[in-house]
Design a protein around this motif. Structure first.
Motif, PDB file in Angstrom:
ATOM      1  N   GLY A 302       0.973  -0.904   0.294  1.00  0.00           N
ATOM      2  CA  GLY A 302      -0.054  -0.124   0.162  1.00  0.00           C
ATOM      3  C   GLY A 302       0.892   1.266  -0.417  1.00  0.00           C
ATOM      4  O   GLY A 302       1.539   1.502  -0.817  1.00  0.00           O
ATOM      5  N   GLN A 303       0.356   2.518   0.418  1.00  0.00           N
ATOM      6  CA  GLN A 303       1.133   3.478   0.634  1.00  0.00           C
ATOM      7  C   GLN A 303       2.281   3.142   1.873  1.00  0.00           C
ATOM      8  O   GLN A 303       2.361   2.500   2.640  1.00  0.00           O
ATOM      9  N   ASP A 304       3.379   4.188   1.199  1.00  0.00           N
ATOM     10  CA  ASP A 304       4.768   3.895   2.781  1.00  0.00           C
ATOM     11  C   ASP A 304       4.643   4.087   3.613  1.00  0.00           C
ATOM     12  O   ASP A 304       3.552   4.778   4.035  1.00  0.00           O
ATOM     13  N   PHE A 305       5.219   2.789   3.811  1.00  0.00           N
ATOM     14  CA  PHE A 305       4.903   2.938   5.425  1.00  0.00           C
ATOM     15  C   PHE A 305       6.138   2.234   6.289  1.00  0.00           C
ATOM     16  O   PHE A 305       7.092   1.796   5.513  1.00  0.00           O
ATOM     17  N   ARG A 306       6.253   2.546   7.943  1.00  0.00           N
ATOM     18  CA  ARG A 306       7.781   2.671   8.425  1.00  0.00           C
ATOM     19  C   ARG A 306       7.045   0.729   9.418  1.00  0.00           C
ATOM     20  O   ARG A 306       5.284   0.895   9.639  1.00  0.00           O
ATOM     21  N   TYR A 307       7.971   0.499   9.548  1.00  0.00           N
ATOM     22  CA  TYR A 307       7.415  -0.677  10.676  1.00  0.00           C
ATOM     23  C   TYR A 307       8.998  -0.656  11.481  1.00  0.00           C
ATOM     24  O   TYR A 307      10.009  -0.675  11.438  1.00  0.00           O
ATOM     25  N   ARG A 308       8.349  -1.443  13.228  1.00  0.00           N
ATOM     26  CA  ARG A 308       9.305  -1.302  13.764  1.00  0.00           C
ATOM     27  C   ARG A 308       9.168  -3.002  13.867  1.00  0.00           C
ATOM     28  O   ARG A 308       8.293  -4.353  13.879  1.00  0.00           O
ATOM     29  N   ALA A 309      10.439  -4.074  13.205  1.00  0.00           N
ATOM     30  CA  ALA A 309      10.647  -5.361  13.582  1.00  0.00           C
ATOM     31  C   ALA A 309      11.810  -5.714  14.927  1.00  0.00           C
ATOM     32  O   ALA A 309      12.959  -5.318  15.290  1.00  0.00           O
ATOM     33  N   ASP A 310      10.994  -5.786  15.633  1.00  0.00           N
ATOM     34  CA  ASP A 310      11.621  -5.686  17.808  1.00  0.00           C
ATOM     35  C   ASP A 310      12.293  -4.548  17.789  1.00  0.00           C
ATOM     36  O   ASP A 310      11.600  -4.308  18.285  1.00  0.00           O
ATOM     37  N   ALA A 311      13.880  -4.571  17.540  1.00  0.00           N
ATOM     38  CA  ALA A 311      14.732  -3.147  18.192  1.00  0.00           C
ATOM     39  C   ALA A 311      14.532  -2.544  17.292  1.00  0.00           C
ATOM     40  O   ALA A 311      14.799  -0.864  16.784  1.00  0.00           O
ATOM     41  N   LEU A 312      14.266  -2.670  15.566  1.00  0.00           N
ATOM     42  CA  LEU A 312      15.030  -1.826  14.711  1.00  0.00           C
ATOM     43  C   LEU A 312      13.313  -0.898  13.499  1.00  0.00           C
ATOM     44  O   LEU A 312      12.707  -2.334  13.459  1.00  0.00           O
ATOM     45  N   VAL A 313      13.439   0.611  13.817  1.00  0.00           N
ATOM     46  CA  VAL A 313      12.490   0.939  13.313  1.00  0.00           C
ATOM     47  C   VAL A 313      13.352   0.527  11.171  1.00  0.00           C
ATOM     48  O   VAL A 313      14.082   1.142  10.563  1.00  0.00           O
ATOM     49  N   ARG A 314      12.379   0.196  10.498  1.00  0.00           N
ATOM     50  CA  ARG A 314      12.549  -0.058   8.780  1.00  0.00           C
ATOM     51  C   ARG A 314      11.236   0.971   8.063  1.00  0.00           C
ATOM     52  O   ARG A 314       9.743   0.814   8.200  1.00  0.00           O
ATOM     53  N   GLY A 315      12.478   0.592   6.567  1.00  0.00           N
ATOM     54  CA  GLY A 315      11.220   1.629   5.681  1.00  0.00           C
ATOM     55  C   GLY A 315      11.692   2.645   5.646  1.00  0.00           C
ATOM     56  O   GLY A 315      12.868   3.114   5.972  1.00  0.00           O
ATOM     57  N   PRO A 316      10.846   3.874   4.848  1.00  0.00           N
ATOM     58  CA  PRO A 316       9.561   3.828   4.269  1.00  0.00           C
ATOM     59  C   PRO A 316       9.535   2.732   3.325  1.00  0.00           C
ATOM     60  O   PRO A 316      10.575   2.713   1.974  1.00  0.00           O
ATOM     61  N   VAL A 317       8.421   1.136   2.931  1.00  0.00           N
ATOM     62  CA  VAL A 317       8.447   0.539   1.710  1.00  0.00           C
ATOM     63  C   VAL A 317       6.833   0.705   1.470  1.00  0.00           C
ATOM     64  O   VAL A 317       5.927   1.258   2.032  1.00  0.00           O
ATOM     65  N   ARG A 318       6.878  -0.156  -0.044  1.00  0.00           N
ATOM     66  CA  ARG A 318       5.742  -0.104  -0.587  1.00  0.00           C
ATOM     67  C   ARG A 318       4.777  -1.480  -0.212  1.00  0.00           C
ATOM     68  O   ARG A 318       3.762  -1.723  -0.175  1.00  0.00           O
ATOM     69  N   SER A 319       5.911  -2.395   0.030  1.00  0.00           N
ATOM     70  CA  SER A 319       5.339  -3.629  -0.074  1.00  0.00           C
ATOM     71  C   SER A 319       6.373  -4.535   0.932  1.00  0.00           C
ATOM     72  O   SER A 319       7.790  -4.423   0.623  1.00  0.00           O
ATOM     73  N   ARG A 320       6.220  -5.238   0.919  1.00  0.00           N
ATOM     74  CA  ARG A 320       6.748  -6.678   1.831  1.00  0.00           C
ATOM     75  C   ARG A 320       5.968  -7.646   2.828  1.00  0.00           C
ATOM     76  O   ARG A 320       4.859  -7.951   2.660  1.00  0.00           O
ATOM     77  N   THR A 321       7.095  -9.229   2.152  1.00  0.00           N
ATOM     78  CA  THR A 321       6.555  -9.975   2.462  1.00  0.00           C
ATOM     79  C   THR A 321       7.386 -10.928   3.444  1.00  0.00           C
ATOM     80  O   THR A 321       7.815 -10.482   3.357  1.00  0.00           O
ATOM     81  N   TRP A 322       6.479 -11.257   4.675  1.00  0.00           N
ATOM     82  CA  TRP A 322       7.463 -11.886   5.733  1.00  0.00           C
ATOM     83  C   TRP A 322       7.158 -13.609   5.269  1.00  0.00           C
ATOM     84  O   TRP A 322       5.685 -13.986   5.390  1.00  0.00           O
ATOM     85  N   THR A 323       7.785 -14.306   6.700  1.00  0.00           N
ATOM     86  CA  THR A 323       7.682 -15.670   6.079  1.00  0.00           C
ATOM     87  C   THR A 323       8.219 -15.900   6.611  1.00  0.00           C
ATOM     88  O   THR A 323       9.575 -16.207   7.465  1.00  0.00           O
ATOM     89  N   VAL A 324       7.942 -17.006   7.499  1.00  0.00           N
ATOM     90  CA  VAL A 324       7.982 -18.131   8.633  1.00  0.00           C
ATOM     91  C   VAL A 324       9.467 -19.080   8.608  1.00  0.00           C
ATOM     92  O   VAL A 324       9.160 -19.957   7.786  1.00  0.00           O
ATOM     93  N   LEU A 325       9.948 -18.958   8.697  1.00  0.00           N
ATOM     94  CA  LEU A 325      10.881 -20.268   8.825  1.00  0.00           C
ATOM     95  C   LEU A 325      11.175 -21.277   9.979  1.00  0.00           C
ATOM     96  O   LEU A 325      11.987 -20.392  11.259  1.00  0.00           O
ATOM     97  N   THR A 326      10.343 -22.537  10.283  1.00  0.00           N
ATOM     98  CA  THR A 326      10.523 -23.160  11.143  1.00  0.00           C
ATOM     99  C   THR A 326      11.675 -23.171  11.556  1.00  0.00           C
ATOM    100  O   THR A 326      12.577 -23.905  10.755  1.00  0.00           O
ATOM    101  N   GLU A 327      11.820 -23.328  13.733  1.00  0.00           N
ATOM    102  CA  GLU A 327      12.965 -23.242  14.063  1.00  0.00           C
ATOM    103  C   GLU A 327      14.957 -23.322  12.865  1.00  0.00           C
ATOM    104  O   GLU A 327      15.289 -23.781  12.700  1.00  0.00           O
ATOM    105  N   ALA A 328      14.886 -22.614  12.804  1.00  0.00           N
ATOM    106  CA  ALA A 328      15.674 -21.444  11.487  1.00  0.00           C
ATOM    107  C   ALA A 328      17.210 -21.568  12.714  1.00  0.00           C
ATOM    108  O   ALA A 328      17.467 -21.157  12.060  1.00  0.00           O
TER     109      ALA A 328
END
Length: 337
Positions: A302-328
């Motif tokens: 969607g429109q540009d957005f920032r996100y906080r991933a754990d202790a870090l603020v990342r972005g702005p981005v227009r699209s992001r996909t997160w995938t789970v890695l089991t027992e990684a």
């Protein structure tokens, strides 16, 4: 043992305690890197040694991301000794790591290895605990008692700042710092109406206009001012985040679209009982409760957005996909009681 430079600066005593406990209980090689490049070199040369991170959440995230990028994360068993303020080690605490340096160091020596899931985004970033959109609430500066906003002394547009002109009809006082003031008169040629031979209250030794007396008066004035953030009546106004128009999909299933604004989105590893899935929670801007889903892949666009991933603020981005890695990845934690 990789000791983060920020930990050495902020809490050298905790670093020393952790180092003493670890060196007394195991054969330890100490690395004191000055930057990320040296951290990467130390990890590349670790051999069969177990990496131990001494530092805050950012230091832990940096090591996990480096090992993931090198495709060595699944083969490494990580330990961490959290060093830093409560806010900077919140992630380690949420993962179950003791924040006391002695207890954390003993966990490194005697703890149990626990595999954990990992969220990986399409740019190579990692998330150990969770992420949220937006990155955080917008806050105003603290408000002084009585509702008066604090002034910025360096802002020329602030009517009370250093760059502002004095109110009409007033004369800058001696020692105010405007212009050169070498005598009892002001920088603009006006003389204070008080008797130049008068002395400051409680001190009859010097005239009030001498440099020493002006310095003393200025210091007393500064000491009498309320300190922003420390006064008992100060408060910080928190504004709710503005709505975001985002398209959110969980394993291809549409949870919300651009025509339905949201106020908050969170994604986190759901836990061992959910089969390596992420929990997605969407808070709509309109009336109604949050929308929840479990998924292996989550896409936000969607429109540009920032996100906080754990202790870090990342972005702005227009699209992001997160995938789970089991027992990684694997973390040393205290034994369950």
């Amino acid at each position: 043992m990789v000791i983060d430079p920020a930990a050495r600066r902020t809490d050298g005593e905790s670093v020393r305690i952790a180092k003493d406990v670890l060196c007394a209980g195991a054969q330890t090689k100490i690395c004191l890197p000055d930057g990320p490049d040296e951290v990467e070199r130390a990890l590349a040369r670790r051999g069969a040694r177990r990496p131990v991170v001494v530092g805050d959440d950012r230091a832990l995230l940096r090591v996990v991301e480096l090992l993931h990028r090198r495709r060595e994360l699944t083969d490494a068993t990580l330990s961490v000794v959290p060093v830093g303020g409560p806010a900077t080690v919140a992630l380690a605490r949420s993962l179950g790591v003791p924040t006391d340096p002695v207890a954390a160091a003993r966990t490194v020596l005697d703890g149990a290895a626990r595999p954990r899931d990992l969220l990986v985004d399409d740019s190579g970033g990692v998330v150990l605990g969770g992420l949220r959109i937006p990155s955080g609430p917008r806050t105003d500066p603290p408000v002084r008692p009585g509702g008066h906003e604090p002034h910025d002394p360096h802002d020329p547009h602030d009517p009370h700042g250093a760059g502002a002109a004095p109110p009409s009809g007033t004369v800058p006082s001696a020692g105010s710092g405007t212009g050169s003031d070498t005598g009892p008169g002001g920088a603009n040629g006006h003389r204070d109406r008080r008797d130049p031979g008068a002395s400051p209250p409680g001190d009859g030794s010097q005239p009030w206009w001498t440099p020493a007396a002006r310095t003393a008066r200025t210091a007393l004035t500064l000491l009498s001012l309320p300190v922003i953030g420390l006064t008992s009546g100060s408060r910080r106004r928190v504004h709710p985040p503005p709505p975001h128009r985002l398209r959110i999909e969980a394993d291809g299933v549409l949870l919300t679209d651009l025509d339905r604004p949201v106020t908050r989105v969170s994604v986190s590893t759901a836990g061992p009982d959910d089969g390596g899935l992420a929990e997605v929670v969407v808070h709509p801007h309109a009336a109604g409760g949050p929308v929840r889903a479990l998924a292996r892949a989550v896409t936000v666009s969607g429109q540009d957005f920032r996100y906080r991933a754990d202790a870090l603020v990342r972005g702005p981005v227009r699209s992001r996909t997160w995938t789970v890695l089991t027992e990684a990845w694997t973390l040393i934690l205290p034994h369950r009681t």
